[in-house]
Scaffold this motif. Structure first.
Motif, mmCIF file in Angstrom:
data_model
loop_
_atom_site.group_PDB
_atom_site.id
_atom_site.type_symbol
_atom_site.label_atom_id
_atom_site.label_comp_id
_atom_site.label_asym_id
_atom_site.label_seq_id
_atom_site.Cartn_x
_atom_site.Cartn_y
_atom_site.Cartn_z
ATOM 1 N N GLU A 59 0.863 -1.169 0.000
ATOM 2 C CA GLU A 59 0.000 0.000 0.000
ATOM 3 C C GLU A 59 0.906 1.228 0.000
ATOM 4 O OE1 GLU A 59 -3.933 1.731 2.282
ATOM 5 O OE2 GLU A 59 -2.364 0.805 3.495
ATOM 6 N N GLN B 155 -3.139 -7.138 8.873
ATOM 7 C CA GLN B 155 -2.787 -5.992 8.045
ATOM 8 C C GLN B 155 -3.316 -6.159 6.615
ATOM 9 O OE1 GLN B 155 -1.038 -2.947 8.875
ATOM 10 N NE2 GLN B 155 -1.797 -3.739 10.833
ATOM 11 N N GLN C 33 -7.242 -5.920 6.662
ATOM 12 C CA GLN C 33 -7.658 -4.519 6.831
ATOM 13 C C GLN C 33 -7.422 -3.708 5.557
ATOM 14 O OE1 GLN C 33 -5.736 -2.977 10.371
ATOM 15 N NE2 GLN C 33 -6.477 -4.714 11.617
ATOM 16 N N LEU C 34 -6.322 -3.999 4.855
ATOM 17 C CA LEU C 34 -6.043 -3.330 3.582
ATOM 18 C C LEU C 34 -7.132 -3.642 2.561
ATOM 19 C CD1 LEU C 34 -4.264 -1.779 1.548
ATOM 20 C CD2 LEU C 34 -2.938 -3.902 1.249
ATOM 21 N N LEU D 92 -10.196 -4.545 3.158
ATOM 22 C CA LEU D 92 -11.435 -3.876 3.579
ATOM 23 C C LEU D 92 -11.426 -2.414 3.126
ATOM 24 C CD1 LEU D 92 -11.871 -5.336 7.194
ATOM 25 C CD2 LEU D 92 -13.196 -5.938 5.160
ATOM 26 N N ARG D 93 -10.269 -1.780 3.227
ATOM 27 C CA ARG D 93 -10.170 -0.381 2.773
ATOM 28 C C ARG D 93 -10.334 -0.260 1.269
ATOM 29 N NH1 ARG D 93 -5.914 -0.340 6.668
ATOM 30 N NH2 ARG D 93 -4.269 -0.449 5.073
ATOM 31 N N LYS D 94 -10.012 -1.348 0.551
ATOM 32 C CA LYS D 94 -10.099 -1.336 -0.914
ATOM 33 C C LYS D 94 -11.480 -1.712 -1.437
ATOM 34 C CE LYS D 94 -5.849 -0.121 -1.872
ATOM 35 N NZ LYS D 94 -5.529 1.106 -2.648
ATOM 36 N N GLY D 95 -12.427 -1.973 -0.531
ATOM 37 C CA GLY D 95 -13.801 -2.209 -0.992
ATOM 38 C C GLY D 95 -14.399 -3.550 -0.645
ATOM 39 N N CYS D 96 -13.641 -4.433 -0.010
ATOM 40 C CA CYS D 96 -14.211 -5.714 0.436
ATOM 41 C C CYS D 96 -14.983 -5.504 1.735
ATOM 42 C CB CYS D 96 -13.106 -6.732 0.684
ATOM 43 S SG CYS D 96 -12.261 -7.316 -0.787
ATOM 44 N N ARG D 97 -15.798 -6.480 2.075
ATOM 45 C CA ARG D 97 -16.388 -6.541 3.414
ATOM 46 C C ARG D 97 -16.098 -7.917 3.986
ATOM 47 N NH1 ARG D 97 -20.734 -9.828 3.713
ATOM 48 N NH2 ARG D 97 -22.007 -10.129 1.835
#
Length: 466
Positions: free
Chosen positions: A60, A98, A101-102, A104-109
C-alpha cells in the motif's frame, strides 16, 4: 438474498502458523487483488488465465506488507462460481490482520459464516445437501465420518434423491394433465407403473431413514457408559482403553464422583467413553450426586459396559455368583433396549476354577485385566460388532443430517398417502396434493425448495472463510 459485493475472510485457522490463506470472492475480487499486488515479473493478474499462481508483494503506497503467492480463479470456474483470489501469505497474525484490513479499505467486506459456500450454492456449484456436507467434512474427526461426508459432497445422496424426485415429477405432470381433462374422464398416467414407482420410492426412503441410526452415531460418536460398583476398576478400564492416565485410580471406594468422558477411534469409528461414579448406597452427598449422574449417562449411552470385580466375594469370603447374576439382571432390566457387555475385571487374580465358574454362570461374560491390558482388544472388537459398518463397505448412502432425516420422514408419509389413494381410487385432484407435498420435501433436501430462514440456519453453523 445476499449482496454480490466482494467478501474477504481468513480461510485457514486463526493464529500464527507457517502460512495463512486469505480468500476474496466477488465480481471485483481480482481487480481488488490487483490493486494491492505487485508481481515480481510485472504481470497484471487481471489479464492472467484462471487457475494460475503468481509470486509478488502485497503493498500500500510505499509500504510492503509481505511477499505472497496469489491464486487466480475466474468465475464461473471457481468454488463460489464468482471471481476469486486466494492470497497465501506468511502466517504471522500481524501480517494476516494488516492484509485483511487493507482489503477492507479497498472495498471488500468481511464474509459471514459459510458465505463462500452459500454463494457456491446460490450459483449452482453445489446443491444444498452437498453444501452441508462441506461442513461435515471439515468437522469429520474419524475415517467413517470423513467417508460419509466425502460421499455426500460428491453428490451420492443428492443424486439418489434427485432421481426419485424426477421420476415422481414426471408422473405428477401426467396426473395434473388429467385434471385439465377431468370432464373427458381419461387417464394419462399408467396406474400400474405409478404403483410400482411409489413402492420403489417407499423402499428407498425407508432404507435412507433406517440408515440415520447408523449415520448419526458415526457422525457424533457412539457414547459408551462404563458402570458398576465402586472400586471394580472402571477408571482403570477407561485408562486402558485410552492408553493414558485419564482417570484417577485409587483403592478408596467412591474416588470417581463425577463422570469423565473421552473419545477413542477404533478402526475409523469414534467411541465416547464415559467413566461414571460407582453405583452403591451412600450417605455422602457429593457421591450421591455423582451416582445420580451415572444413571443419567446410562440413559444417554448407546452401549453399556457393566463391570464387576471377578474376585467378588461375600462377607464370609465365599464367591456367591448368584448375587453377581442378580446385579447383572438389575442393570439389564433397568435398561432393556441398550446393548450390554458384562465384564469381569481382575482376571489376573482369578484361579482357573473361578474363571470357569464365571463363564458358566454368566452368559457371554468377558474377562479382562484392565491393569495389565488383557482382553482390551477383544472388548474393542465387541464394541465394533454393535456398529453396522456394512453400508460403509458397500458404499451405500448413509443419512447423517437431522434436517434430511426429518424431510425424508415427511416425504415418506406423503408417498404412503399417495399409495393409499391409488389403491382406494382416490380422485386425482386429491392425490395431486399429496404428490406436491412429497415433491416439496424432496426439494427441501437438495435446495430446489428453500427460503432465507432455512439457508441462514444452515450456513450459520459454518466457519467463517468457508
Amino acid at each position: 438474498m445476499i449482496n454480490q459485493d466482494s467478501i474477504v475472510a481468513l480461510a485457514t485457522p486463526s493464529g500464527a502458523g507457517a502460512i495463512a490463506v486469505i480468500r476474496i470472492s466477488g465480481e471485483n475480487a481480482i481487480a481488488i487483488g490487483a490493486s494491492v499486488f505487485q508481481s515480481v515479473s510485472g504481470k497484471d493478474i487481471t489479464k492472467q488465465k484462471t487457475h494460475t499462481i503468481h509470486l509478488g508483494h502485497i503493498f500500500e503506497d510505499e509500504k510492503i506488507f509481505d511477499q505472497v503467492l496469489i491464486s487466480v480463479f475466474k468465475g464461473p470456474n471457481s468454488y463460489t462460481g464468482e471471481n476469486t483470489i486466494e492470497i497465501s501469505c506468511h502466517g504471522s497474525t500481524y501480517i494476516q490482520q494488516q492484509i485483511i484490513q487493507l482489503l477492507l479499505r479497498k472495498g471488500c467486506r468481511m464474509a459471514q459464516a459459510g458465505e463462500f459456500t452459500l454463494r457456491a450454492f446460490l450459483n449452482g456449484k453445489l446443491d444444498l445437501s452437498q453444501a452441508e456436507a462441506v461442513a461435515d467434512l471439515i468437522n469429520s474427526d474419524n475415517e467413517a465420518s470423513h467417508q460419509i461426508a466425502m460421499q455426500q459432497m460428491r453428490g451420492g445422496f443428492s443424486n439418489e434423491i434427485a432421481k426419485l424426485r424426477e421420476e415422481l415429477l414426471n408422473f405428477a405432470s401426467l396426473i395434473e394433465l388429467e385434471l385439465d381433462f377431468a370432464e373427458e374422464d381419461v387417464e394419462f398416467a399408467d396406474r400400474t407403473q405409478f404403483y410400482e414407482l411409489l413402492n420403489r420410492i417407499e423402499f428407498v426412503l425407508k432404507r435412507l431413514i433406517d440408515s440415520f441410526a447408523v449415520g448419526n452415531v458415526i457422525k457424533n460418536g457412539i457414547p459408551v457408559a462404563i458402570v458398576g460398583e465402586p472400586n471394580v476398576g472402571k477408571s482403570t478400564l477407561l485408562n486402558a482403553l485410552l492408553n493414558e492416565e485419564r482417570a484417577i485410580v485409587s483403592d478408596i471406594a467412591g474416588t470417581t464422583r463425577d463422570t469423565i468422558e473421552d473419545e477413542l477411534v477404533i478402526e475409523g469409528m469414534s467411541f465416547r467413553f464415559i467413566d461414571t461414579a460407582g453405583i452403591r448406597e451412600t450417605k455422602d452427598v457429593v457421591e450421591s450426586i455423582g451416582i445420580k449422574k451415572t444413571f443419567e449417562k446410562i440413559e444417554q449411552a448407546q452401549v453399556v459396559l457393566y463391570l464387576i470385580d471377578g474376585r467378588w466375594k461375600m462377607e464370609d469370603g465365599s464367591q456367591n455368583l448368584l448375587q453377581v447374576k442378580i446385579e447383572v439382571e438389575k442393570i439389564r432390566n433397568q435398561f432393556p433396549l441398550k446393548p450390554l457387555i458384562v465384564i469381569a475385571n481382575k482376571k489376573d487374580l482369578l484361579s482357573t476354577v473361578e474363571i470357569k465358574n464365571l463363564q458358566s454362570e454368566i452368559q457371554n461374560i468377558l474377562l479382562i485385566s484392565a491393569k495389565n491390558n488383557a482382553g482390551i482388544e477383544e472388548l474393542k472388537n465387541q464394541l465394533l460388532s454393535f456398529v453396522n459398518t456394512g453400508a460403509l463397505r458397500n458404499n451405500e448412502t448413509i443419512v447423517t443430517n437431522t434436517r434430511h432425516y426429518d424431510s425424508l420422514l415427511k416425504a415418506l408419509e406423503e408417498i404412503q398417502k399417495v399409495n393409499y389413494g391409488l389403491q382406494t381410487n382416490l380422485p386425482s385432484d386429491l392425490m395431486a396434493i399429496d404428490i406436491r407435498e412429497a415433491l416439496y420435501h424432496f426439494g427441501n433436501i437438495t435446495g430446489e425448495v428453500t427460503n432465507d430462514e432455512l439457508l441462514g440456519n444452515i450456513f450459520a453453523n459454518f466457519c467463517i472463510g468457508k
